[in-house]
Write a protein that holds these residues in place. Sequence first.
Motif, PDB file in Angstrom:
ATOM      1  N   VAL A 146       0.842  -1.209   0.000  1.00 27.67           N
ATOM      2  CA  VAL A 146       0.000   0.000   0.000  1.00 27.67           C
ATOM      3  C   VAL A 146       0.872   1.251   0.000  1.00 27.67           C
ATOM      4  CG1 VAL A 146      -1.626   1.351   1.391  1.00 27.67           C
ATOM      5  CG2 VAL A 146      -2.036  -1.093   1.009  1.00 27.67           C
ATOM      6  N   ILE A 147       1.908   1.262   0.815  1.00 32.21           N
ATOM      7  CA  ILE A 147       2.779   2.446   0.864  1.00 32.21           C
ATOM      8  C   ILE A 147       3.460   2.650  -0.482  1.00 32.21           C
ATOM      9  CG2 ILE A 147       4.906   3.376   1.870  1.00 32.21           C
ATOM     10  CD1 ILE A 147       3.912   2.182   4.567  1.00 32.21           C
ATOM     11  N   ALA A 148       4.007   1.584  -1.055  1.00 33.77           N
ATOM     12  CA  ALA A 148       4.724   1.715  -2.325  1.00 33.77           C
ATOM     13  C   ALA A 148       3.808   2.179  -3.453  1.00 33.77           C
ATOM     14  CB  ALA A 148       5.385   0.383  -2.691  1.00 33.77           C
ATOM     15  N   ARG A 149       2.610   1.590  -3.550  1.00 32.08           N
ATOM     16  CA  ARG A 149       1.724   1.907  -4.672  1.00 32.08           C
ATOM     17  C   ARG A 149       0.901   3.165  -4.448  1.00 32.08           C
ATOM     18  NH1 ARG A 149       1.049   2.038 -10.004  1.00 32.08           N
ATOM     19  NH2 ARG A 149      -1.155   2.128 -10.477  1.00 32.08           N
ATOM     20  N   VAL A 150       0.290   3.307  -3.271  1.00 31.74           N
ATOM     21  CA  VAL A 150      -0.650   4.396  -3.040  1.00 31.74           C
ATOM     22  C   VAL A 150       0.048   5.663  -2.555  1.00 31.74           C
ATOM     23  CG1 VAL A 150      -2.717   5.084  -1.756  1.00 31.74           C
ATOM     24  CG2 VAL A 150      -2.493   2.733  -2.583  1.00 31.74           C
ATOM     25  N   VAL A 151       0.932   5.513  -1.583  1.00 29.88           N
ATOM     26  CA  VAL A 151       1.592   6.694  -1.017  1.00 29.88           C
ATOM     27  C   VAL A 151       2.705   7.183  -1.933  1.00 29.88           C
ATOM     28  CG1 VAL A 151       2.884   7.594   0.967  1.00 29.88           C
ATOM     29  CG2 VAL A 151       1.003   5.977   1.330  1.00 29.88           C
ATOM     30  N   GLU A 152       3.592   6.257  -2.315  1.00 30.29           N
ATOM     31  CA  GLU A 152       4.750   6.638  -3.140  1.00 30.29           C
ATOM     32  C   GLU A 152       4.436   6.658  -4.627  1.00 30.29           C
ATOM     33  OE1 GLU A 152       7.689   3.804  -1.864  1.00 30.29           O
ATOM     34  OE2 GLU A 152       7.932   4.803   0.082  1.00 30.29           O
ATOM     35  N   GLU A 153       3.235   6.142  -5.020  1.00 28.67           N
ATOM     36  CA  GLU A 153       2.763   6.133  -6.400  1.00 28.67           C
ATOM     37  C   GLU A 153       3.750   5.468  -7.360  1.00 28.67           C
ATOM     38  OE1 GLU A 153       1.859  10.275  -7.095  1.00 28.67           O
ATOM     39  OE2 GLU A 153      -0.094  10.066  -6.127  1.00 28.67           O
ATOM     40  N   ARG A 154       4.330   4.359  -6.904  1.00 31.90           N
ATOM     41  CA  ARG A 154       5.287   3.640  -7.725  1.00 31.90           C
ATOM     42  C   ARG A 154       4.567   2.734  -8.714  1.00 31.90           C
ATOM     43  NH1 ARG A 154       8.905   1.387  -3.165  1.00 31.90           N
ATOM     44  NH2 ARG A 154       9.696   0.081  -4.837  1.00 31.90           N
ATOM     45  N   GLU A 155       5.251   2.379  -9.788  1.00 31.39           N
ATOM     46  CA  GLU A 155       4.704   1.503 -10.825  1.00 31.39           C
ATOM     47  C   GLU A 155       4.535   0.097 -10.265  1.00 31.39           C
ATOM     48  OE1 GLU A 155       3.716   2.516 -13.842  1.00 31.39           O
ATOM     49  OE2 GLU A 155       4.303   4.558 -13.312  1.00 31.39           O
ATOM     50  N   TRP A 156       3.587  -0.642 -10.846  1.00 28.26           N
ATOM     51  CA  TRP A 156       3.321  -2.007 -10.388  1.00 28.26           C
ATOM     52  C   TRP A 156       4.568  -2.871 -10.448  1.00 28.26           C
ATOM     53  CZ3 TRP A 156      -0.395  -2.992  -7.299  1.00 28.26           C
ATOM     54  CH2 TRP A 156      -1.608  -2.295  -7.384  1.00 28.26           C
ATOM     55  N   ALA A 157       5.359  -2.719 -11.491  1.00 33.43           N
ATOM     56  CA  ALA A 157       6.579  -3.526 -11.620  1.00 33.43           C
ATOM     57  C   ALA A 157       7.530  -3.263 -10.457  1.00 33.43           C
ATOM     58  CB  ALA A 157       7.264  -3.238 -12.953  1.00 33.43           C
ATOM     59  N   VAL A 159       6.663  -2.169  -7.425  1.00 34.90           N
ATOM     60  CA  VAL A 159       6.047  -2.721  -6.215  1.00 34.90           C
ATOM     61  C   VAL A 159       6.293  -4.225  -6.165  1.00 34.90           C
ATOM     62  CG1 VAL A 159       3.885  -3.061  -4.951  1.00 34.90           C
ATOM     63  CG2 VAL A 159       4.297  -0.892  -6.156  1.00 34.90           C
ATOM     64  N   ALA A 160       6.069  -4.900  -7.284  1.00 38.83           N
ATOM     65  CA  ALA A 160       6.277  -6.351  -7.343  1.00 38.83           C
ATOM     66  C   ALA A 160       7.731  -6.707  -7.062  1.00 38.83           C
ATOM     67  CB  ALA A 160       5.836  -6.885  -8.707  1.00 38.83           C
ATOM     68  N   ALA A 161       8.657  -5.946  -7.628  1.00 39.50           N
ATOM     69  CA  ALA A 161      10.081  -6.219  -7.396  1.00 39.50           C
ATOM     70  C   ALA A 161      10.431  -6.049  -5.921  1.00 39.50           C
ATOM     71  CB  ALA A 161      10.936  -5.295  -8.260  1.00 39.50           C
ATOM     72  N   GLU A 162       9.920  -4.994  -5.288  1.00 36.83           N
ATOM     73  CA  GLU A 162      10.203  -4.772  -3.863  1.00 36.83           C
ATOM     74  C   GLU A 162       9.647  -5.909  -3.009  1.00 36.83           C
ATOM     75  OE1 GLU A 162       8.778  -1.857  -0.310  1.00 36.83           O
ATOM     76  OE2 GLU A 162       9.402  -0.888  -2.172  1.00 36.83           O
ATOM     77  N   LEU A 163       8.471  -6.403  -3.374  1.00 31.69           N
ATOM     78  CA  LEU A 163       7.825  -7.460  -2.597  1.00 31.69           C
ATOM     79  C   LEU A 163       8.290  -8.863  -3.015  1.00 31.69           C
ATOM     80  CD1 LEU A 163       4.167  -6.083  -2.563  1.00 31.69           C
ATOM     81  CD2 LEU A 163       5.903  -5.875  -0.767  1.00 31.69           C
ATOM     82  N   ALA A 164       9.108  -8.928  -4.053  1.00 33.50           N
ATOM     83  CA  ALA A 164       9.596 -10.208  -4.584  1.00 33.50           C
ATOM     84  C   ALA A 164       8.425 -11.130  -4.943  1.00 33.50           C
ATOM     85  CB  ALA A 164      10.550 -10.888  -3.607  1.00 33.50           C
ATOM     86  N   CYS A 165       7.483 -10.571  -5.732  1.00 29.56           N
ATOM     87  CA  CYS A 165       6.321 -11.344  -6.162  1.00 29.56           C
ATOM     88  C   CYS A 165       5.920 -10.885  -7.562  1.00 29.56           C
ATOM     89  CB  CYS A 165       5.161 -11.169  -5.175  1.00 29.56           C
ATOM     90  SG  CYS A 165       4.480  -9.492  -5.104  1.00 29.56           S
ATOM     91  N   SER A 166       4.904 -11.501  -8.103  1.00 29.21           N
ATOM     92  CA  SER A 166       4.417 -11.103  -9.426  1.00 29.21           C
ATOM     93  C   SER A 166       3.605  -9.806  -9.302  1.00 29.21           C
ATOM     94  CB  SER A 166       3.526 -12.203 -10.003  1.00 29.21           C
ATOM     95  OG  SER A 166       2.332 -12.294  -9.237  1.00 29.21           O
ATOM     96  N   GLU A 167       3.388  -9.163 -10.434  1.00 30.81           N
ATOM     97  CA  GLU A 167       2.553  -7.956 -10.419  1.00 30.81           C
ATOM     98  C   GLU A 167       1.134  -8.288  -9.979  1.00 30.81           C
ATOM     99  OE1 GLU A 167       2.671  -5.161 -13.686  1.00 30.81           O
ATOM    100  OE2 GLU A 167       4.794  -5.635 -14.056  1.00 30.81           O
ATOM    101  N   ALA A 168       0.624  -9.450 -10.380  1.00 29.76           N
ATOM    102  CA  ALA A 168      -0.727  -9.859  -9.970  1.00 29.76           C
ATOM    103  C   ALA A 168      -0.800 -10.013  -8.450  1.00 29.76           C
ATOM    104  CB  ALA A 168      -1.128 -11.159 -10.659  1.00 29.76           C
TER     105      ALA A 168
END
Length: 190
Positions: A146-157, A159-168
């Motif tokens: 939530v922080i990466a996507r909503v607060v920091e407005e980062r791209e899905w790719a 966010v997925a890389a930071e979380l070590a998961c797929s974009e889905a």
Amino acid sequence: MGPRRNDRDDDALLLAAGAGDADAFRVFYRNHVAAVIGFLLRRCGDAETAAELAGETFAAALIACPRYRPGAAPARDWLLRIALRALGEHRRSGRVPTAARRQLAMQRIALTEQDLRRVEQLALLDPDAAILHAVDELEETQRAAVIARVVEEREWADVAAELACSEAAARTHVSSGLAQLRRRLAGGTA
């Protein structure tokens, strides 16, 4: 969860304070004291410690404001980073840091029970307190998403890389985190 006042106004206040305008720093302090105290109180859980850390935070900010340069991050974020450093030092040493207050020759103020209640009330005045508290209570992966996507407005790719998961999967973490936030803020349970 965006700022309630114009970030340029905060920048101007800090630049003026850095040039020696005490009134500008006083206004900046009033604009952000509730946010700083709320931020610290949520993390340390003790009103007296939060008040002392806030004092050190603003003393350090007053010392640092001549070096403040407006940039990508809002002035409030700059201030909260100072608060986070003070909190980190407190956690490492077990004592509230006092270097900035000593440099400014500020005396420690003994807080009464009434003062401590005021600190707790002031923390509740932070317009972002409820949502920040709710975000803090999210499961770690959801919070990061939530922080990466909503607060920091980062791209899905990203966010997925930071979380070590797929974009889905990243989308699922954000979606479920936001659903929990909605429930919590509406008064329901998560």
